[in-house]
Design a protein around this motif. Structure first.
Motif, PDB file in Angstrom:
ATOM      1  N   GLY A 105       4.739  16.290 -10.729  1.00  0.00           N
ATOM      2  CA  GLY A 105       4.474  16.954 -11.998  1.00  0.00           C
ATOM      3  C   GLY A 105       3.854  16.067 -13.050  1.00  0.00           C
ATOM      4  O   GLY A 105       3.686  16.496 -14.185  1.00  0.00           O
ATOM      5  N   SER A 106       3.497  14.801 -12.695  1.00  0.00           N
ATOM      6  CA  SER A 106       2.918  13.934 -13.710  1.00  0.00           C
ATOM      7  C   SER A 106       1.415  14.159 -13.830  1.00  0.00           C
ATOM      8  O   SER A 106       0.798  13.734 -14.795  1.00  0.00           O
ATOM      9  CB  SER A 106       3.176  12.470 -13.357  1.00  0.00           C
ATOM     10  OG  SER A 106       2.419  12.144 -12.210  1.00  0.00           O
ATOM     11  N   GLY A 107       0.806  14.834 -12.839  1.00  0.00           N
ATOM     12  CA  GLY A 107      -0.630  15.080 -12.884  1.00  0.00           C
ATOM     13  C   GLY A 107      -1.461  13.889 -12.463  1.00  0.00           C
ATOM     14  O   GLY A 107      -2.680  13.935 -12.535  1.00  0.00           O
ATOM     15  N   ALA A 108      -0.820  12.801 -12.018  1.00  0.00           N
ATOM     16  CA  ALA A 108      -1.594  11.630 -11.578  1.00  0.00           C
ATOM     17  C   ALA A 108      -2.247  11.949 -10.240  1.00  0.00           C
ATOM     18  O   ALA A 108      -1.609  12.517  -9.359  1.00  0.00           O
ATOM     19  CB  ALA A 108      -0.675  10.427 -11.442  1.00  0.00           C
ATOM     20  N   PRO A 109      -3.543  11.599 -10.063  1.00  0.00           N
ATOM     21  CA  PRO A 109      -4.199  11.850  -8.782  1.00  0.00           C
ATOM     22  C   PRO A 109      -3.613  10.939  -7.714  1.00  0.00           C
ATOM     23  O   PRO A 109      -3.683   9.722  -7.813  1.00  0.00           O
ATOM     24  CB  PRO A 109      -5.661  11.507  -9.061  1.00  0.00           C
ATOM     25  CG  PRO A 109      -5.624  10.606 -10.229  1.00  0.00           C
ATOM     26  CD  PRO A 109      -4.422  10.942 -11.027  1.00  0.00           C
ATOM     27  N   ARG A 110      -3.033  11.564  -6.669  1.00  0.00           N
ATOM     28  CA  ARG A 110      -2.228  10.783  -5.725  1.00  0.00           C
ATOM     29  C   ARG A 110      -3.020   9.759  -4.947  1.00  0.00           C
ATOM     30  O   ARG A 110      -2.574   8.626  -4.770  1.00  0.00           O
ATOM     31  CB  ARG A 110      -1.554  11.723  -4.737  1.00  0.00           C
ATOM     32  CG  ARG A 110      -0.278  12.266  -5.287  1.00  0.00           C
ATOM     33  CD  ARG A 110       0.607  12.679  -4.156  1.00  0.00           C
ATOM     34  NE  ARG A 110       1.384  13.840  -4.564  1.00  0.00           N
ATOM     35  CZ  ARG A 110       2.023  14.605  -3.715  1.00  0.00           C
ATOM     36  NH1 ARG A 110       1.934  14.353  -2.441  1.00  0.00           N
ATOM     37  NH2 ARG A 110       2.722  15.620  -4.137  1.00  0.00           N
ATOM     38  N   LEU A 167      12.912   9.061  -0.964  1.00  0.00           N
ATOM     39  CA  LEU A 167      13.590   8.279  -1.994  1.00  0.00           C
ATOM     40  C   LEU A 167      14.874   7.669  -1.433  1.00  0.00           C
ATOM     41  O   LEU A 167      15.173   6.487  -1.652  1.00  0.00           O
ATOM     42  CB  LEU A 167      13.886   9.196  -3.184  1.00  0.00           C
ATOM     43  CG  LEU A 167      14.415   8.523  -4.431  1.00  0.00           C
ATOM     44  CD1 LEU A 167      13.387   7.546  -4.946  1.00  0.00           C
ATOM     45  CD2 LEU A 167      14.696   9.567  -5.487  1.00  0.00           C
ATOM     46  N   SER A 168      15.629   8.493  -0.668  1.00  0.00           N
ATOM     47  CA  SER A 168      16.883   7.984  -0.104  1.00  0.00           C
ATOM     48  C   SER A 168      16.621   6.812   0.831  1.00  0.00           C
ATOM     49  O   SER A 168      17.370   5.826   0.816  1.00  0.00           O
ATOM     50  CB  SER A 168      17.599   9.093   0.664  1.00  0.00           C
ATOM     51  OG  SER A 168      17.757  10.215  -0.155  1.00  0.00           O
ATOM     52  N   VAL A 169      15.550   6.923   1.624  1.00  0.00           N
ATOM     53  CA  VAL A 169      15.231   5.825   2.551  1.00  0.00           C
ATOM     54  C   VAL A 169      14.941   4.548   1.763  1.00  0.00           C
ATOM     55  O   VAL A 169      15.470   3.469   2.065  1.00  0.00           O
ATOM     56  CB  VAL A 169      14.027   6.198   3.443  1.00  0.00           C
ATOM     57  CG1 VAL A 169      13.508   4.982   4.184  1.00  0.00           C
ATOM     58  CG2 VAL A 169      14.422   7.292   4.411  1.00  0.00           C
ATOM     59  N   LEU A 175       7.139   4.937  -1.464  1.00  0.00           N
ATOM     60  CA  LEU A 175       8.182   5.921  -1.173  1.00  0.00           C
ATOM     61  C   LEU A 175       8.790   6.475  -2.466  1.00  0.00           C
ATOM     62  O   LEU A 175       9.074   7.665  -2.580  1.00  0.00           O
ATOM     63  CB  LEU A 175       9.275   5.294  -0.301  1.00  0.00           C
ATOM     64  CG  LEU A 175       8.861   4.955   1.129  1.00  0.00           C
ATOM     65  CD1 LEU A 175       9.969   4.219   1.848  1.00  0.00           C
ATOM     66  CD2 LEU A 175       8.518   6.228   1.886  1.00  0.00           C
ATOM     67  N   LEU A 176       8.991   5.587  -3.457  1.00  0.00           N
ATOM     68  CA  LEU A 176       9.554   6.038  -4.733  1.00  0.00           C
ATOM     69  C   LEU A 176       8.602   6.991  -5.438  1.00  0.00           C
ATOM     70  O   LEU A 176       9.025   7.865  -6.187  1.00  0.00           O
ATOM     71  CB  LEU A 176       9.820   4.855  -5.667  1.00  0.00           C
ATOM     72  CG  LEU A 176      10.832   3.797  -5.258  1.00  0.00           C
ATOM     73  CD1 LEU A 176      10.990   2.776  -6.366  1.00  0.00           C
ATOM     74  CD2 LEU A 176      12.165   4.426  -4.959  1.00  0.00           C
ATOM     75  N   SER A 177       7.277   6.802  -5.215  1.00  0.00           N
ATOM     76  CA  SER A 177       6.293   7.571  -5.965  1.00  0.00           C
ATOM     77  C   SER A 177       6.290   9.042  -5.581  1.00  0.00           C
ATOM     78  O   SER A 177       5.819   9.872  -6.347  1.00  0.00           O
ATOM     79  CB  SER A 177       4.902   6.995  -5.738  1.00  0.00           C
ATOM     80  OG  SER A 177       4.896   5.629  -6.014  1.00  0.00           O
ATOM     81  N   VAL A 178       6.810   9.372  -4.379  1.00  0.00           N
ATOM     82  CA  VAL A 178       6.768  10.772  -3.957  1.00  0.00           C
ATOM     83  C   VAL A 178       7.475  11.631  -4.995  1.00  0.00           C
ATOM     84  O   VAL A 178       6.937  12.629  -5.474  1.00  0.00           O
ATOM     85  CB  VAL A 178       7.436  10.929  -2.580  1.00  0.00           C
ATOM     86  CG1 VAL A 178       7.424  12.377  -2.173  1.00  0.00           C
ATOM     87  CG2 VAL A 178       6.712  10.082  -1.562  1.00  0.00           C
ATOM     88  N   LYS A 179       8.697  11.207  -5.357  1.00  0.00           N
ATOM     89  CA  LYS A 179       9.404  11.971  -6.380  1.00  0.00           C
ATOM     90  C   LYS A 179       8.980  11.551  -7.781  1.00  0.00           C
ATOM     91  O   LYS A 179       8.850  12.367  -8.683  1.00  0.00           O
ATOM     92  CB  LYS A 179      10.915  11.794  -6.221  1.00  0.00           C
ATOM     93  CG  LYS A 179      11.719  12.363  -7.382  1.00  0.00           C
ATOM     94  CD  LYS A 179      12.974  13.036  -6.940  1.00  0.00           C
ATOM     95  CE  LYS A 179      13.830  13.434  -8.138  1.00  0.00           C
ATOM     96  NZ  LYS A 179      13.447  14.672  -8.741  1.00  0.00           N
ATOM     97  N   GLY A 180       8.725  10.250  -7.928  1.00  0.00           N
ATOM     98  CA  GLY A 180       8.446   9.722  -9.264  1.00  0.00           C
ATOM     99  C   GLY A 180       7.203  10.288  -9.904  1.00  0.00           C
ATOM    100  O   GLY A 180       7.103  10.349 -11.124  1.00  0.00           O
ATOM    101  N   LEU A 181       6.238  10.721  -9.087  1.00  0.00           N
ATOM    102  CA  LEU A 181       4.983  11.221  -9.665  1.00  0.00           C
ATOM    103  C   LEU A 181       4.950  12.740  -9.758  1.00  0.00           C
ATOM    104  O   LEU A 181       3.989  13.297 -10.245  1.00  0.00           O
ATOM    105  CB  LEU A 181       3.795  10.763  -8.829  1.00  0.00           C
ATOM    106  CG  LEU A 181       3.386   9.311  -8.971  1.00  0.00           C
ATOM    107  CD1 LEU A 181       2.107   9.070  -8.213  1.00  0.00           C
ATOM    108  CD2 LEU A 181       3.199   8.937 -10.424  1.00  0.00           C
TER     109      LEU A 181
END
Lengths: 473, 174
Positions: free
Chosen positions: A99-104, A445-447, A91-97
């Motif tokens: 624009g990082s360009g990491a392949p989801r 993220l809030s959840v 859940l944190l990764s949705v915002k955390g990633l």
């Protein structure tokens, strides 16, 4: 010893669910790369794994695959914890990633595979599965640290982590091979029986093996003096990956250490007690002092994690079931409070990366400042938060085992480290804001933050919900 | 005869390891490593571990050594040769090597129990009547050690994914 049967597969159902989801995600990776399918799938798989681990334990505790792993309350406790950490990190990764360009999808596959490694590690009762599980965790962790290939700091952190961790793995493997040579078995209970039967407790070779295995495990959980990779890896990694390393990896490493201490090398080994007391005292002291100098939030949380690992290891120094149970409680509460703190850091984006970004947050976003304050209070160990309960159980178990000096050191160090946590609180509540109001947090993220906050609060008010469940192996 | 062979292989292993570390030319070092791998394979043969010996030759002397040579090609060889052979940390390496040597010496003083493996408790590795033969290894891998075998396959899967993820070219837009 019998071979594995098909019935054994039912006992590793949680692991199978996560592995299956990882395989599906990798097969359809190209189609779902820019959608939110990987996140949803990972969270669903984690939830299914929690349900499965409950279902598996509804029968009697039993060993599987000819005694290579076991399915008991201890394993179930940590499996649920690992699955919860996996879901929250997804859940944190949705915002955390962003624009990082990491392949989801590959990112989530690696999270899933690392979690499989954690679940197998926490249920391992044999050196072979124990080692392979730990390796699966670390291998996925190297890649996750380096997955944001566009950032040079990420590459550097991944390579440093890889070199140091390979060295630590080699040391641990060497220790395992010596133990096998001496005892003729790789099963934890067999090792303990052989040590007792042949009087190997004071054998210099056995002590060397013990020291090598302890050093390898101390590296995996980031305990001083094997902590030097922690701040660099956390800082170089993207924030959700750092959160995953601080939560799931630490919990699994502590679980493995707990089993090795309680079952294999026995509570009676004075050498092991000395090693554990040394690790705990050094980690608590060094972590708490070095955290004071940090201004980068990820480094700050990294040093904080070193100190917290020290507290968690304190529970094991007693070598009793109550002590191991205290460590379980500590690991459980720590996972949620650190994930919550990382969640707030992620939500604030670039502003959350440094200490100065927290100035005046309370007047701009009172809710965010409120939960951050809760996590900071928990990390300090203030009553009515889960952090207090966690510190209380480990310190009282250390006192019960006669390590009064260690307990005093732990209390002093938590006062020392309070300075840095409270400094963030002061910045949030007593300074004027210098940067524009941060954007609203996305729902995912809030959840995640809300779940972490609820566990931290409920754990502080009704700790028995968790402490009763944390039963040593 | 067997003893003489063993001592030859052991001495040659140690000597080639020594030369691999001390040679100035990295390619020469690699060749000494190759000699080391082959001699270690010989030791495995003496011990009756034919499969391990074959793996040692195919995987280490074949694949891994070639991989090292690829890495060497990426280095600036004349520059490497001109640089001092050992960094400032070499005393630590000596200490580490000596302590590992001490450990090995300690190990040969001990009554190791691998041969009479039926010790109390009987772990996963306890019932291996004939170590090293291919048939026995296969039976063990797919019988009692099925779970570790599958875990190792997951490990390799993660490594493959990692190699792809880290080495793949990114679209500039993403």
């Amino acid at each position: 010893m019998n071979g594995a049967t098909v019935a054994d597969l039912g006992l590793v159902l949680p692991e199978l669910i996560l592995t299956g989801m990882a395989l599906v995600l990798i097969l359809v990776a190209r189609r779902i790369q820019s959608t939110s399918v990987p996140v949803v799938a990972t969270v669903l798989a984690a939830a299914a794994a929690v349900a499965a681990s409950w279902w598996v334990l509804s029968k009697e505790p039993q060993s599987a695959f000819g005694g290579l792993i076991t399915v008991d309350g201890y394993a179930q406790f940590f499996k649920v914890l690992v699955a919860a950490a996996l879901a929250l990190v997804a859940l944190l990764s949705v915002k955390g990633l962003e624009g990082s360009g990491a392949p989801r999808s590959e990112y989530h596959v690696l999270l899933l595979l690392a979690s499989v490694g954690m679940m197998l590690t926490v249920s391992a009762v044999d050196m072979v599965t124990f080692y392979l599980g730990l390796e699966l965790i670390t291998l996925c962790s190297y890649i996750l640290v380096g997955i944001t290939v566009d950032r040079p700091s990420s590459n550097e952190a991944a390579i440093k982590y890889f070199l140091l961790a390979s060295f630590a793995s080699a040391l641990m493997l060497f220790g395992i091979s010596i133990t096998y040579g001496l005892t003729g078995t790789t099963s934890f209970s067999g090792v303990a029986a052989s040590i007792a039967e042949r009087g190997l407790a004071d054998d210099p070779l056995q002590l060397a093996a013990l020291a090598l295995i302890a050093a390898g495990l101390a590296f995996k959980i980031g305990a001083v003096p094997f902590h030097s990779w922690v701040p660099d890896a956390y800082q170089g990694a993207s924030t959700p990956v750092a959160a995953f390393l601080a939560s799931g990896s630490k919990a699994a490493g502590l679980a493995a250490l707990g089993r090795v201490v309680v079952i294999a090398f026995g509570p009676d080994s004075p050498a092991l007690s000395i090693i554990l007391v040394g690790l705990a005292a050094l980690s608590v002291a060094v972590g708490s002092v070095l955290v004071l100098a940090q201004t980068d939030m990820k480094r700050l949380l990294a040093y904080s994690s070193i100190a917290h690992v020290g507290y968690a290891v304190m529970g094991l120094t007693a070598g009793t079931d109550a002590g191991a149970s205290a460590t379980m409680t500590y690991a459980f509460f720590y996972v949620f409070m650190t994930l919550g703190a990382f969640g707030v850091v992620i939500g604030l984006g670039a502003r959350g990366a440094t200490l100065d970004g927290y100035q005046g947050l309370a007047s701009q976003r009172p809710g965010v400042a409120g939960v951050m304050l809760l996590f900071l209070l928990a990390l300090t160990g203030i009553p009515l938060t889960s952090g207090f309960v966690a510190k209380f159980v480990v310190i009282s178990s250390a006192v019960g085992a006669g390590y009064v000096v260690l307990a005093v050191l732990a209390v002093v160090c938590s006062v020392v480290s309070a300075f840095v946590y409270m400094r963030i609180a002061v910045l949030m509540y007593m300074r004027e804001p210098e940067s524009p109001t941060p954007a609203r947090f996305p729902v995912t993220l809030s959840v995640a933050i809300a779940i972490a906050a609820i566990v931290t609060l409920v754990g502080g008010v009704l700790p028995r919900l968790i402490t009763d469940w944390a039963v040593a192996p | 005869m067997q003893e003489a062979t063993f001592y030859y292989l052991a001495a040659a292993s140690v000597a080639s390891a020594f030369f691999a570390v001390t040679r100035r030319n990295p390619v020469h070092s690699m060749l000494w490593v190759l000699a080391l791998f082959l001699h270690v394979a010989g030791i495995f043969l003496i011990l009756g571990a034919e499969f391990l010996a074959a793996v040692q030759v195919i995987v280490y002397a074949g694949a891994i050594l070639i991989f090292y040579l690829f890495v060497l090609m990426l280095l600036d060889l004349p520059g490497e040769e001109a640089r001092p052979r050992f960094g400032v940390h070499w005393p630590f390496a000596v200490v580490a090597g000596l302590s590992l040597g001490a450990l090995a010496w300690l190990a040969q003083m001990e009554p190791l129990v691998i041969e009479k493996a039926a010790v109390a408790g009987g772990g996963a590795a306890a019932d291996t009547p004939e170590l090293g033969s291919l048939e026995n290894l296969g039976t063990q891998l797919f019988g009692p050690f099925a779970l570790p075998f599958e875990m190792a396959s997951l490990l390799l899967l993660a490594a493959i994914i990692g190699a792809v993820v880290l080495a793949k070219k990114r679209a500039p837009a993403s």
